[in-house]
Scaffold this motif. Structure first.
Motif, PDB file in Angstrom:
ATOM      1  N   TYR A  95     -40.042  24.884  42.938  1.00  0.00           N
ATOM      2  CA  TYR A  95     -39.097  24.025  43.643  1.00  0.00           C
ATOM      3  C   TYR A  95     -37.737  24.084  42.952  1.00  0.00           C
ATOM      4  O   TYR A  95     -37.607  24.590  41.831  1.00  0.00           O
ATOM      5  N   ASP A  96     -36.742  23.516  43.633  1.00  0.00           N
ATOM      6  CA  ASP A  96     -35.395  23.527  43.046  1.00  0.00           C
ATOM      7  C   ASP A  96     -35.196  22.420  42.028  1.00  0.00           C
ATOM      8  O   ASP A  96     -34.222  22.433  41.270  1.00  0.00           O
ATOM      9  N   ARG A  97     -36.143  21.448  41.979  1.00  0.00           N
ATOM     10  CA  ARG A  97     -36.060  20.389  40.966  1.00  0.00           C
ATOM     11  C   ARG A  97     -37.443  19.778  40.798  1.00  0.00           C
ATOM     12  O   ARG A  97     -38.259  19.788  41.736  1.00  0.00           O
ATOM     13  N   PRO A  98     -37.742  19.198  39.631  1.00  0.00           N
ATOM     14  CA  PRO A  98     -39.057  18.585  39.393  1.00  0.00           C
ATOM     15  C   PRO A  98     -39.101  17.157  39.937  1.00  0.00           C
ATOM     16  O   PRO A  98     -39.115  16.185  39.181  1.00  0.00           O
ATOM     17  N   PHE A  99     -39.176  17.012  41.239  1.00  0.00           N
ATOM     18  CA  PHE A  99     -39.079  15.694  41.882  1.00  0.00           C
ATOM     19  C   PHE A  99     -40.204  14.761  41.442  1.00  0.00           C
ATOM     20  O   PHE A  99     -40.038  13.546  41.429  1.00  0.00           O
ATOM     21  N   TRP A 100     -41.369  15.302  41.089  1.00  0.00           N
ATOM     22  CA  TRP A 100     -42.474  14.452  40.661  1.00  0.00           C
ATOM     23  C   TRP A 100     -42.136  13.730  39.361  1.00  0.00           C
ATOM     24  O   TRP A 100     -42.499  12.565  39.186  1.00  0.00           O
ATOM     25  N   ARG A 101     -41.465  14.407  38.464  1.00  0.00           N
ATOM     26  CA  ARG A 101     -41.059  13.737  37.227  1.00  0.00           C
ATOM     27  C   ARG A 101     -40.042  12.645  37.524  1.00  0.00           C
ATOM     28  O   ARG A 101     -40.059  11.582  36.893  1.00  0.00           O
ATOM     29  N   GLU A 102     -39.163  12.883  38.487  1.00  0.00           N
ATOM     30  CA  GLU A 102     -38.181  11.874  38.874  1.00  0.00           C
ATOM     31  C   GLU A 102     -38.865  10.622  39.413  1.00  0.00           C
ATOM     32  O   GLU A 102     -38.328   9.515  39.323  1.00  0.00           O
ATOM     33  N   GLN A 103     -40.069  10.807  39.969  1.00  0.00           N
ATOM     34  CA  GLN A 103     -40.840   9.684  40.509  1.00  0.00           C
ATOM     35  C   GLN A 103     -41.772   9.066  39.474  1.00  0.00           C
ATOM     36  O   GLN A 103     -42.548   8.165  39.792  1.00  0.00           O
ATOM     37  N   GLY A 104     -41.706   9.537  38.229  1.00  0.00           N
ATOM     38  CA  GLY A 104     -42.601   9.042  37.188  1.00  0.00           C
ATOM     39  C   GLY A 104     -44.006   9.586  37.281  1.00  0.00           C
ATOM     40  O   GLY A 104     -44.940   9.009  36.703  1.00  0.00           O
ATOM     41  N   LEU A 105     -44.182  10.692  37.976  1.00  0.00           N
ATOM     42  CA  LEU A 105     -45.496  11.298  38.139  1.00  0.00           C
ATOM     43  C   LEU A 105     -45.671  12.455  37.161  1.00  0.00           C
ATOM     44  O   LEU A 105     -44.705  13.131  36.797  1.00  0.00           O
ATOM     45  N   ALA A 106     -46.918  12.681  36.771  1.00  0.00           N
ATOM     46  CA  ALA A 106     -47.223  13.702  35.771  1.00  0.00           C
ATOM     47  C   ALA A 106     -47.240  15.109  36.364  1.00  0.00           C
ATOM     48  O   ALA A 106     -47.248  16.096  35.621  1.00  0.00           O
ATOM     49  N   GLY A 107     -47.296  15.204  37.684  1.00  0.00           N
ATOM     50  CA  GLY A 107     -47.496  16.514  38.298  1.00  0.00           C
ATOM     51  C   GLY A 107     -48.955  16.895  38.360  1.00  0.00           C
ATOM     52  O   GLY A 107     -49.307  17.972  38.829  1.00  0.00           O
ATOM     53  N   ARG A 108     -49.812  15.999  37.912  1.00  0.00           N
ATOM     54  CA  ARG A 108     -51.257  16.255  37.887  1.00  0.00           C
ATOM     55  C   ARG A 108     -51.879  15.704  39.165  1.00  0.00           C
ATOM     56  O   ARG A 108     -51.676  14.533  39.510  1.00  0.00           O
ATOM     57  N   VAL A 109     -52.617  16.551  39.861  1.00  0.00           N
ATOM     58  CA  VAL A 109     -53.330  16.147  41.075  1.00  0.00           C
ATOM     59  C   VAL A 109     -54.787  16.538  40.926  1.00  0.00           C
ATOM     60  O   VAL A 109     -55.098  17.667  40.540  1.00  0.00           O
ATOM     61  N   ARG A 110     -55.649  15.601  41.242  1.00  0.00           N
ATOM     62  CA  ARG A 110     -57.067  15.918  41.403  1.00  0.00           C
ATOM     63  C   ARG A 110     -57.414  15.706  42.870  1.00  0.00           C
ATOM     64  O   ARG A 110     -57.138  14.642  43.417  1.00  0.00           O
ATOM     65  N   SER A 111     -58.006  16.714  43.483  1.00  0.00           N
ATOM     66  CA  SER A 111     -58.261  16.670  44.914  1.00  0.00           C
ATOM     67  C   SER A 111     -59.714  16.954  45.227  1.00  0.00           C
ATOM     68  O   SER A 111     -60.319  17.863  44.659  1.00  0.00           O
ATOM     69  N   ALA A 112     -60.242  16.175  46.161  1.00  0.00           N
ATOM     70  CA  ALA A 112     -61.606  16.399  46.645  1.00  0.00           C
ATOM     71  C   ALA A 112     -61.618  17.249  47.908  1.00  0.00           C
ATOM     72  O   ALA A 112     -62.692  17.592  48.414  1.00  0.00           O
ATOM     73  N   VAL A 113     -60.430  17.583  48.434  1.00  0.00           N
ATOM     74  CA  VAL A 113     -60.377  18.282  49.712  1.00  0.00           C
ATOM     75  C   VAL A 113     -59.601  19.585  49.677  1.00  0.00           C
ATOM     76  O   VAL A 113     -59.592  20.338  50.647  1.00  0.00           O
ATOM     77  N   GLY A 114     -58.894  19.864  48.585  1.00  0.00           N
ATOM     78  CA  GLY A 114     -58.226  21.161  48.422  1.00  0.00           C
ATOM     79  C   GLY A 114     -57.027  21.325  49.317  1.00  0.00           C
ATOM     80  O   GLY A 114     -56.565  20.362  49.899  1.00  0.00           O
TER      81      GLY A 114
ATOM     82  N   ALA B 190     -43.335  36.930  38.381  1.00  0.00           N
ATOM     83  CA  ALA B 190     -42.083  36.217  38.622  1.00  0.00           C
ATOM     84  C   ALA B 190     -42.124  35.645  40.035  1.00  0.00           C
ATOM     85  O   ALA B 190     -42.297  36.377  41.006  1.00  0.00           O
ATOM     86  N   VAL B 191     -41.965  34.321  40.137  1.00  0.00           N
ATOM     87  CA  VAL B 191     -42.108  33.622  41.412  1.00  0.00           C
ATOM     88  C   VAL B 191     -40.779  32.999  41.806  1.00  0.00           C
ATOM     89  O   VAL B 191     -40.120  32.360  40.978  1.00  0.00           O
ATOM     90  N   GLY B 192     -40.400  33.161  43.064  1.00  0.00           N
ATOM     91  CA  GLY B 192     -39.204  32.514  43.576  1.00  0.00           C
ATOM     92  C   GLY B 192     -37.927  33.262  43.245  1.00  0.00           C
ATOM     93  O   GLY B 192     -37.938  34.266  42.516  1.00  0.00           O
ATOM     94  N   PRO B 193     -36.793  32.789  43.778  1.00  0.00           N
ATOM     95  CA  PRO B 193     -35.523  33.506  43.600  1.00  0.00           C
ATOM     96  C   PRO B 193     -35.028  33.538  42.162  1.00  0.00           C
ATOM     97  O   PRO B 193     -34.204  34.390  41.815  1.00  0.00           O
ATOM     98  N   ASN B 194     -35.518  32.620  41.329  1.00  0.00           N
ATOM     99  CA  ASN B 194     -35.107  32.596  39.926  1.00  0.00           C
ATOM    100  C   ASN B 194     -36.076  33.348  39.014  1.00  0.00           C
ATOM    101  O   ASN B 194     -35.951  33.292  37.786  1.00  0.00           O
ATOM    102  N   ASP B 195     -37.050  34.042  39.621  1.00  0.00           N
ATOM    103  CA  ASP B 195     -38.021  34.846  38.852  1.00  0.00           C
ATOM    104  C   ASP B 195     -38.686  34.027  37.746  1.00  0.00           C
ATOM    105  O   ASP B 195     -38.724  34.434  36.580  1.00  0.00           O
TER     106      ASP B 195
END
Length: 360
Positions: free
Chosen positions: A212-231, A47-52
Motif C-alpha cells: 500500500y501507499d501508507r500503513p493505514f492499519w498502524r494509523e488506526q492503532g492496529l498491529a496489522g495482525r489478522v487471524r481468519s477462520a474464512v481466508g 520485488a512487489v509494487g511500483p517501489n520494488d
C-alpha cells in the motif's frame, strides 16, 4: 580424494550456499547447480509494487535462539528488523459478520526479518563465489559412483550435462531428492526411507503479499495482525519496511476447488483485497502491488507426489541423514537434516557448515 578436490553442491538455498562459500574459502574447487533461475531456494523475496518492495513469500523469520542467522547477517552486512507486533489484532470469523478486535501481546517471543528479504542472504553468499561456480537452471537428475569419483548428470536448457567430481553435497529437500534423483549404486534402505519420510518445510504452504501507499492499519492503532477462520489468508502480518514502505504478508490457504483461495490469479487477488477491506475498512481497497506463491507446485521444492500428508510441523530428522555415504563422497545437507532447528534458516546454516567441515 585428489589433492585439489572438486565438490558439486546441488541446490543454491541457504544450506547449499553456506557449504559452497565455506568450501571455496578453504581453497576447494566448488561448483553449484541450482534448478531454479535464481538463488534462494525456499527463501524468495520478489520485488512487489511500483517501489520494488522486497517481501518474503517463502521463509522469513528467525528468533533469538537462531544465533547463526544473526551472526551470518552481521558478517554479510545485512540489517535485521524486529517483527512489528504491539497493538490491536483482528479476528475474522465469517465473511459477512463484523470482525472482532483483541489486544495482541506486547512481548511475544521476539522475531526478526532481514532487510531486503531472506533471499538477500543468498545473494550476498552467491556473490562471494567465482563467476563460473554457480549454474542456474541445472536440475540434478542422477548420481553414479564411479571408482574414486561421482558422476553427476543435470537437466539444463541446452540438454543433459555431466560432471565428474570428488564428492557431492545434496542441499535439496530430502523428499525431493528421494523422488527426483537416480542413485547408482542405490542408497541404503535406511537412508532412502529417511529421505522419503522427512517433512519438507514450506512445501504445503502458500503466501500472499500486498503493498500500500501508507500503513493505514498502524494509523488506526492496529498491529496489522489478522487471524481468519474464512481466508483466503488465515494469518496476516505487518511487513512495513524500515524505510516506510507499507506492506502486509500472510499465510494463504493453498488455491484449489475446496479452498477459500481461488485458483485464477485475478480472482485470487480480488479475494485478497476483499478480505483486507473486511478486516481493515475501505483504506485497504487500493493496493499498489500484490504477489502470491504456492510452494506445493514449486517443482524444486515439492515432488510430483505433493507435500507429505499430515500436520505441517518442524521435521524430526533421522540421524542417518547426517552421515556421509559412498565412503565420504555423498553428503545430505538440507535444512531438514540439521540437529539444531531443523527446517529453519538457522538449521540450514548448520547443515551447510557440517557438510563443508566434513569435506575440508
Amino acid at each position: 580424494m585428489s589433492e585439489s578436490p572438486s565438490i558439486l553442491v546441488a541446490g543454491a538455498g541457504l544450506a547449499g550456499l553456506v557449504a559452497a562459500t565455506e568450501l571455496h574459502e578453504a581453497g576447494v574447487s566448488v561448483r553449484v547447480w541450482e534448478a531454479r533461475d535464481r538463488v534462494g531456494g525456499r527463501c524468495w523475496s520478489p520485488a512487489v509494487g511500483p517501489n520494488d518492495v522486497r517481501l518474503d513469500l517463502g521463509a522469513s523469520w528467525h528468533w533469538e535462539a537462531h544465533e547463526r542467522v544473526r551472526t551470518l547477517a552481521e558478517r554479510l552486512g545485512i540489517e535485521r528488523v524486529r517483527q512489528h507486533e504491539p497493538g490491536v489484532a483482528v479476528q475474522e470469523w465469517a465473511r459477512d459478520d463484523p470482525v472482532d478486535h483483541f489486544e495482541w501481546p506486547e512481548a511475544p517471543p521476539p522475531s526478526w526479518r532481514l532487510v531486503g528479504g531472506a533471499q538477500a542472504l543468498h545473494e550476498r553468499l552467491a556473490a562471494a563465489l567465482p563467476d563460473a561456480a554457480l549454474r542456474l537452471r541445472h536440475r540434478l537428475r542422477a548420481l553414479q559412483r564411479a571408482g574414486g569419483q561421482v558422476q553427476a548428470t543435470a537437466q539444463t536448457p541446452e540438454g543433459p550435462q555431466d560432471a565428474s567430481v570428488d564428492a557431492v553435497v545434496l542441499a535439496l529437500p530430502p523428499r525431493l531428492a528421494a523422488h527426483a534423483l537416480q542413485f547408482d549404486p542405490a542408497l541404503p534402505d535406511a537412508l532412502a526411507s529417511a529421505l522419503r519420510d522427512t517433512t519438507t518445510w514450506m512445501s504445503p504452504s502458500a503466501k500472499a503479499a500486498v503493498v500500500y501507499d501508507r500503513p493505514f492499519w498502524r494509523e488506526q492503532g492496529l498491529a496489522g495482525r489478522v487471524r481468519s477462520a474464512v481466508g483466503p489468508v488465515h494469518d496476516w502480518h505487518d511487513a512495513v519496511t524500515p524505510d516506510g514502505h507499507a506492506a502486509l504478508v500472510g499465510f494463504m490457504h493453498p488455491p484449489g476447488p475446496d479452498s477459500p483461495t481461488p485458483s485464477d490469479p485475478g480472482t485470487r487477488d480480488a479475494a485478497l483485497v476483499r478480505q483486507l477491506v473486511h478486516c481493515f475498512g475501505e483504506a485497504a481497497d487500493s493496493p499498489i502491488g500484490i504477489a502470491t506463491a504456492d510452494w506445493r507446485h514449486d517443482t524444486a521444492t515439492t515432488p510430483p507426489t505433493g507435500p507429505k500428508p499430515g500436520p505441517h510441523t518442524p521435521p524430526d530428522p533421522a540421524p542417518v541423514l547426517r552421515r556421509a555415504q559412498w565412503e565420504g563422497r555423498l553428503h545430505v545437507a538440507a535444512a531438514e537434516t540439521a540437529a539444531d532447528h531443523p527446517g529453519y534458516l538457522d538449521g540450514a546454516i548448520e547443515a551447510g557448515r557440517r557438510a563443508a567441515s566434513a569435506l575440508t
